[in-house]
Structure formats: structure tokens, C-alpha cells
Motif scaffolding. Structure first.
Motif, PDB file in Angstrom:
ATOM      1  N   ALA A   1       0.812  -1.222   0.000  1.00 33.65           N
ATOM      2  CA  ALA A   1       0.000   0.000   0.000  1.00 33.65           C
ATOM      3  C   ALA A   1       0.842   1.267   0.000  1.00 33.65           C
ATOM      4  O   ALA A   1       0.304   2.372  -0.115  1.00 33.65           O
ATOM      5  N   VAL A   2       2.166   1.122   0.101  1.00 38.67           N
ATOM      6  CA  VAL A   2       3.041   2.287   0.296  1.00 38.67           C
ATOM      7  C   VAL A   2       3.788   2.644  -0.981  1.00 38.67           C
ATOM      8  O   VAL A   2       4.393   1.791  -1.631  1.00 38.67           O
ATOM      9  N   LEU A   3       3.719   3.926  -1.331  1.00 33.76           N
ATOM     10  CA  LEU A   3       4.484   4.445  -2.462  1.00 33.76           C
ATOM     11  C   LEU A   3       5.867   4.907  -2.010  1.00 33.76           C
ATOM     12  O   LEU A   3       6.858   4.664  -2.683  1.00 33.76           O
ATOM     13  N   LEU A   4       5.906   5.584  -0.857  1.00 37.08           N
ATOM     14  CA  LEU A   4       7.174   6.071  -0.310  1.00 37.08           C
ATOM     15  C   LEU A   4       7.226   5.718   1.166  1.00 37.08           C
ATOM     16  O   LEU A   4       6.387   6.151   1.953  1.00 37.08           O
TER      17      LEU A   4
ATOM     18  N   VAL B   1       5.881   8.011  15.140  1.00 33.47           N
ATOM     19  CA  VAL B   1       7.129   8.382  14.469  1.00 33.47           C
ATOM     20  C   VAL B   1       7.085   8.097  12.971  1.00 33.47           C
ATOM     21  O   VAL B   1       7.657   8.857  12.170  1.00 33.47           O
ATOM     22  N   LEU B   2       6.398   7.041  12.566  1.00 33.06           N
ATOM     23  CA  LEU B   2       6.475   6.602  11.175  1.00 33.06           C
ATOM     24  C   LEU B   2       5.281   6.984  10.307  1.00 33.06           C
ATOM     25  O   LEU B   2       5.443   7.256   9.116  1.00 33.06           O
ATOM     26  N   ALA B   3       4.078   6.997  10.876  1.00 28.31           N
ATOM     27  CA  ALA B   3       2.872   7.113  10.043  1.00 28.31           C
ATOM     28  C   ALA B   3       2.859   8.378   9.186  1.00 28.31           C
ATOM     29  O   ALA B   3       2.488   8.332   8.005  1.00 28.31           O
ATOM     30  N   HIS B   4       3.249   9.523   9.744  1.00 29.99           N
ATOM     31  CA  HIS B   4       3.164  10.770   8.978  1.00 29.99           C
ATOM     32  C   HIS B   4       4.219  10.856   7.882  1.00 29.99           C
ATOM     33  O   HIS B   4       4.173  11.765   7.037  1.00 29.99           O
ATOM     34  N   ARG B   5       5.158   9.913   7.878  1.00 28.66           N
ATOM     35  CA  ARG B   5       6.215   9.937   6.870  1.00 28.66           C
ATOM     36  C   ARG B   5       5.870   9.077   5.653  1.00 28.66           C
ATOM     37  O   ARG B   5       6.574   9.144   4.639  1.00 28.66           O
ATOM     38  N   LEU B   6       4.838   8.280   5.739  1.00 33.82           N
ATOM     39  CA  LEU B   6       4.495   7.375   4.647  1.00 33.82           C
ATOM     40  C   LEU B   6       3.634   8.080   3.602  1.00 33.82           C
ATOM     41  O   LEU B   6       2.740   8.859   3.932  1.00 33.82           O
ATOM     42  N   VAL B   7       3.914   7.772   2.335  1.00 32.71           N
ATOM     43  CA  VAL B   7       3.070   8.227   1.231  1.00 32.71           C
ATOM     44  C   VAL B   7       2.429   6.978   0.627  1.00 32.71           C
ATOM     45  O   VAL B   7       3.132   6.096   0.126  1.00 32.71           O
ATOM     46  N   LEU B   8       1.107   6.907   0.705  1.00 35.53           N
ATOM     47  CA  LEU B   8       0.400   5.729   0.210  1.00 35.53           C
ATOM     48  C   LEU B   8       0.149   5.851  -1.285  1.00 35.53           C
ATOM     49  O   LEU B   8       0.010   6.953  -1.823  1.00 35.53           O
ATOM     50  N   ASN B   9       0.051   4.694  -1.960  1.00 34.03           N
ATOM     51  CA  ASN B   9      -0.196   4.715  -3.400  1.00 34.03           C
ATOM     52  C   ASN B   9      -1.673   4.985  -3.699  1.00 34.03           C
ATOM     53  O   ASN B   9      -2.521   5.008  -2.791  1.00 34.03           O
ATOM     54  N   ALA B  10      -1.969   5.188  -4.955  1.00 32.72           N
ATOM     55  CA  ALA B  10      -3.325   5.580  -5.362  1.00 32.72           C
ATOM     56  C   ALA B  10      -4.357   4.526  -4.983  1.00 32.72           C
ATOM     57  O   ALA B  10      -5.470   4.852  -4.550  1.00 32.72           O
ATOM     58  N   GLY B  11      -3.990   3.251  -5.139  1.00 25.71           N
ATOM     59  CA  GLY B  11      -4.928   2.181  -4.810  1.00 25.71           C
ATOM     60  C   GLY B  11      -5.311   2.191  -3.343  1.00 25.71           C
ATOM     61  O   GLY B  11      -6.487   2.025  -2.988  1.00 25.71           O
ATOM     62  N   ALA B  12      -4.330   2.406  -2.476  1.00 23.34           N
ATOM     63  CA  ALA B  12      -4.608   2.445  -1.037  1.00 23.34           C
ATOM     64  C   ALA B  12      -5.464   3.654  -0.680  1.00 23.34           C
ATOM     65  O   ALA B  12      -6.370   3.567   0.158  1.00 23.34           O
ATOM     66  N   ARG B  13      -5.181   4.791  -1.314  1.00 20.05           N
ATOM     67  CA  ARG B  13      -5.969   5.994  -1.035  1.00 20.05           C
ATOM     68  C   ARG B  13      -7.413   5.827  -1.493  1.00 20.05           C
ATOM     69  O   ARG B  13      -8.346   6.297  -0.828  1.00 20.05           O
TER      70      ARG B  13
ATOM     71  N   LYS C   1      -9.057   3.119  -1.469  1.00 19.68           N
ATOM     72  CA  LYS C   1      -9.701   2.243  -0.486  1.00 19.68           C
ATOM     73  C   LYS C   1      -9.786   2.912   0.889  1.00 19.68           C
ATOM     74  O   LYS C   1     -10.242   2.286   1.850  1.00 19.68           O
ATOM     75  N   GLN C   2      -9.323   4.175   0.962  1.00 17.62           N
ATOM     76  CA  GLN C   2      -9.323   4.955   2.198  1.00 17.62           C
ATOM     77  C   GLN C   2      -8.499   4.290   3.299  1.00 17.62           C
ATOM     78  O   GLN C   2      -8.784   4.406   4.483  1.00 17.62           O
ATOM     79  N   THR C   3      -7.453   3.598   2.877  1.00 16.61           N
ATOM     80  CA  THR C   3      -6.490   3.035   3.817  1.00 16.61           C
ATOM     81  C   THR C   3      -5.648   4.173   4.390  1.00 16.61           C
ATOM     82  O   THR C   3      -5.249   5.079   3.670  1.00 16.61           O
ATOM     83  N   THR C   4      -5.377   4.139   5.677  1.00 13.20           N
ATOM     84  CA  THR C   4      -4.565   5.178   6.308  1.00 13.20           C
ATOM     85  C   THR C   4      -3.171   4.643   6.616  1.00 13.20           C
ATOM     86  O   THR C   4      -2.951   3.428   6.692  1.00 13.20           O
TER      87      THR C   4
ATOM     88  N   ILE D   1       0.903   0.819   9.382  1.00 20.59           N
ATOM     89  CA  ILE D   1       1.853   0.589  10.473  1.00 20.59           C
ATOM     90  C   ILE D   1       1.360  -0.545  11.369  1.00 20.59           C
ATOM     91  O   ILE D   1       2.135  -1.437  11.765  1.00 20.59           O
ATOM     92  N   GLU D   2       0.082  -0.537  11.692  1.00 18.33           N
ATOM     93  CA  GLU D   2      -0.480  -1.599  12.538  1.00 18.33           C
ATOM     94  C   GLU D   2      -0.375  -2.949  11.855  1.00 18.33           C
ATOM     95  O   GLU D   2      -0.074  -3.963  12.502  1.00 18.33           O
ATOM     96  N   ASP D   3      -0.598  -2.988  10.561  1.00 14.89           N
ATOM     97  CA  ASP D   3      -0.490  -4.236   9.800  1.00 14.89           C
ATOM     98  C   ASP D   3       0.944  -4.770   9.840  1.00 14.89           C
ATOM     99  O   ASP D   3       1.174  -5.978  10.029  1.00 14.89           O
ATOM    100  N   ILE D   4       1.908  -3.885   9.696  1.00 11.96           N
ATOM    101  CA  ILE D   4       3.321  -4.299   9.743  1.00 11.96           C
ATOM    102  C   ILE D   4       3.687  -4.796  11.135  1.00 11.96           C
ATOM    103  O   ILE D   4       4.373  -5.820  11.284  1.00 11.96           O
ATOM    104  N   LEU D   5       3.238  -4.093  12.164  1.00 11.11           N
ATOM    105  CA  LEU D   5       3.552  -4.489  13.542  1.00 11.11           C
ATOM    106  C   LEU D   5       2.992  -5.869  13.865  1.00 11.11           C
ATOM    107  O   LEU D   5       3.621  -6.665  14.572  1.00 11.11           O
ATOM    108  N   GLN D   6       1.816  -6.178  13.350  1.00  4.54           N
ATOM    109  CA  GLN D   6       1.195  -7.475  13.630  1.00  4.54           C
ATOM    110  C   GLN D   6       1.873  -8.609  12.882  1.00  4.54           C
ATOM    111  O   GLN D   6       1.895  -9.749  13.355  1.00  4.54           O
TER     112      GLN D   6
END
Length: 320
Positions: free
Chosen positions: A240-243, A281-293, A295-298, A303-308
Motif C-alpha cells: 500500500a506504500v508508495l514512499l 514516528v512513522l505514520a506521517h512519513r508514509l506516502v500511500l499509493n493511489a490504490g490504497a488511497r 480504499k481509504q487506507t490510512t 503501520i499496525e499491519d506491519i507491527l502485527q
């Protein structure tokens, strides 16, 4: 006798709480940023006590405080200072701007034009300001807090990703709990609304510098280090992450985890320190790709998905 980091944090939090009702976790996160040498972005709706909290924190540590109200007509020279002609002396002298305080609140930072926003970058990254080719070192500890309203967009200039990356953490105060809000209401009726008026300095700026030095010596074991690095790298590989998070983000998360551990009275970082701070620390630094946006993924969900999905190392009691 030198105070421990935990004792210092407890004293400051207790003093700030005299005027700021609730927001205990936000105060802890602000102290995490202060103790680790980072800067914090407070993103929340108006009226939640952001300015009062910043003032109370500055007063509790005996630091000089200034508030910059960002507006579209605010110029960089209004923030950093400008050269002023001194007629009796017959030359130009530098008049310092509000950014030369130790604790600075940039209120509604996204209302400032990009040129003015950029004036903060050198101070945040290097603790200095350059004007007309002359470099002025800022007095330490230097700690910048900025606020922005996430709802209103008219007349605002969104912070570029490069500037967001300079903020160690982004957090929201949120609305108070019912009983806390009841206390605020009753105090306001008695003419004692939330303010920094009752807050006294319980430590001095030198103590904060000593705390920062103690924080730098908190142990990060190889297992925790690998966990932190894997977490940051996973943000770059998530579908889901572009950057993803930058190396600066990795350093910021490690420093914050050290401060978080020291505030708990430990001289070593545990995986839970990293997990607790990762969303801030990390969430505000991520740029999500168009597909994730679409789907209104935040970023918080990512971050929660990665932690789990990331295995957590098993630490010994000493963290060594």
C-alpha cells in the motif's frame, strides 16, 4: 544529586498537569520528543489545549517560550529575524526573531506560505539559523512544536513530505474524557481555565541537556536494533506504500525509544518501546499509493499491519 530521566519526567508531567487536565499520554510523548532532541507536530482541531500545553511545558522547564502565529502574509524574516540599520552606529545589526527561543510553538503551521515553512528547516535539523551569510547558533535545548488543523483546508499550504520528515513525531491530543471535561468546565466557570499561570519551573534548561545525554546512553540490543530496522524497511515494501520511512525516520524512532525507555526507569530499550512509538514516528512519513488511497487506507492502518506481521524478539530482563 543528579536526577534520573524518570524522575525528571515525573516532575515535569506532574507540574504541567496542574494546568492541563487529562492528556497524560500526550504529555509523555512530548517529553519523549524533548528528551530525545526531536520536534513534534500536533495535528488536532481547535480548542483542545495545544497552545496551553506548549506554554505549560516551557514554563515547567524554565525555558524561554515564543509563539509564532502562522498566516499567509508571514515572511521568513518575521520568523528568523532581519538586518536592521542602526543609524547612530552607522551599520546594520541583526534583530533576532521568535525562532531564537528555546521552546517555540509554530501555531497553524500549514497557514504559512512554503517559503516561511522552509525557514524552520535549518533550525530544526541543525540547531542554527543562517541570515545574510552569517550563522547564528540557537540556544539549547531547542524544541519546536507545530500545530495544524486537519479538517480545514481553505487558505492552507500542506506541509511537503520533506518538512514532515523533519518532525520526529506527529500526534493528536484528542477530546478529553468526560470527567476531565467536566473539571475543565467547572474550572472555567470559576475563572480558572486551562493556562500556564499556575505552572512553576521544576527543572532548568541544563537539566534537560543532562537528560538528553543520559538518553543517548540507553542500550539498544542487537535484537531490538534488528527489529527496529526490519520495521522501518517493511514500510518501504508494503503493497500500500508508495514512499516508505527514510533513514532519518529510523534514527528518530531509535532515539525516541531510548527516551521512552529511560522515562520508564530502564537503561535498555525493549520491543514494546518501539511498537508503542512506531505509529507516532512513522505514520506521517508514509506516502500511500493511489490504490490504497482509493480504499481509504490510512498510514496508521499500514503501520499496525506491519507491527502485527513482524516477529517480536524475545528479550531478557536486562535487554542485553
Amino acid at each position: 544529586m543528579k536526577r534520573t530521566v524518570a524522575e525528571t519526567a515525573s516532575a515535569i508531567a506532574e507540574e504541567v498537569s496542574k494546568s492541563i487536565i487529562g492528556h497524560t499520554h500526550a504529555i509523555r510523548l512530548l517529553l519523549t520528543g524533548l528528551f530525545s532532541g526531536g520536534h513534534v507536530l500536533l495535528e488536532d482541531v481547535p480548542g483542545t489545549g495545544k497552545t496551553a500545553l506548549a506554554k505549560a511545558l516551557a514554563q515547567s522547564i524554565g525555558c524561554e517560550f515564543s509563539r509564532i502565529q502562522c498566516t499567509p502574509d508571514l515572511l521568513p524574516s518575521d520568523v528568523v529575524g532581519t538586518m536592521v540599520y542602526n543609524q547612530p552606529a552607522g551599520d546594520f545589526q541583526f534583530r533576532r526573531g521568535p525562532l531564537f527561543s528555546q521552546i517555540v510553538l509554530a501555531d497553524e503551521i500549514n497557514r504559512g506560505i512554503p517559503r516561511t515553512q522552509s525557514a524552520l528547516l535549518e533550525a530544526m535539523a541543525e540547531g542554527q539559523i543562517t541570515v545574510d551569510g552569517n550563522t547564528h547558533v540557537l540556544e539549547q535545548p531547542f524544541f519546536l512544536m507545530a500545530t495544524q488543523n486537519p479538517i480545514e483546508s481553505q487558505g492552507t499550504f500542506p506541509l511537503p513530505d520533506a518538512q514532515l520528515d523533519r518532525f520526529q513525531m506527529k500526534l493528536a491530543l484528542g477530546y478529553p474524557e468526560l470527567e476531565d471535561e467536566r473539571r475543565v468546565f467547572r474550572l472555567s466557570r470559576a475563572g480558572q481555565a486551562q493556562s500556564a499561570g499556575n505552572v512553576q519551573a521544576v527543572v532548568d534548561p541544563q537539566t534537560i541537556l543532562e537528560v538528553r545525554e543520559q538518553v543517548r546512553h540507553v542500550l539498544v540490543s542487537e535484537a531490538v536494533e534488528s527489529y527496529l530496522l526490519s520495521l522501518v524497511r517493511q514500510t518501504r515494501e508494503h503493497p500500500a506504500v508508495l514512499l516508505g520511512a527514510s533513514p532519518r525516520a529510523m534514527i528518530a524512532l531509535g532515539a525516541a525509544a531510548q527516551a521512552y525507555a529511560a522515562m520508564d526507569g530502564r537503561d535498555f530499550v525493549i520491543p514494546d518501546d518501539v511498537k508503542s512509538l512506531a505509529p507516532y514516528v512513522l505514520a506521517h512519513r508514509l506516502v500511500l499509493n493511489a490504490g490504497a488511497r482509493m480504499k481509504q487506507t490510512t498510514a496508521g492502518v499500514v503501520i499496525e499491519d506491519i507491527l502485527q506481521s513482524l516477529p517480536v524478539p524475545v528479550e531478557t530482563g536486562s535487554g542485553r
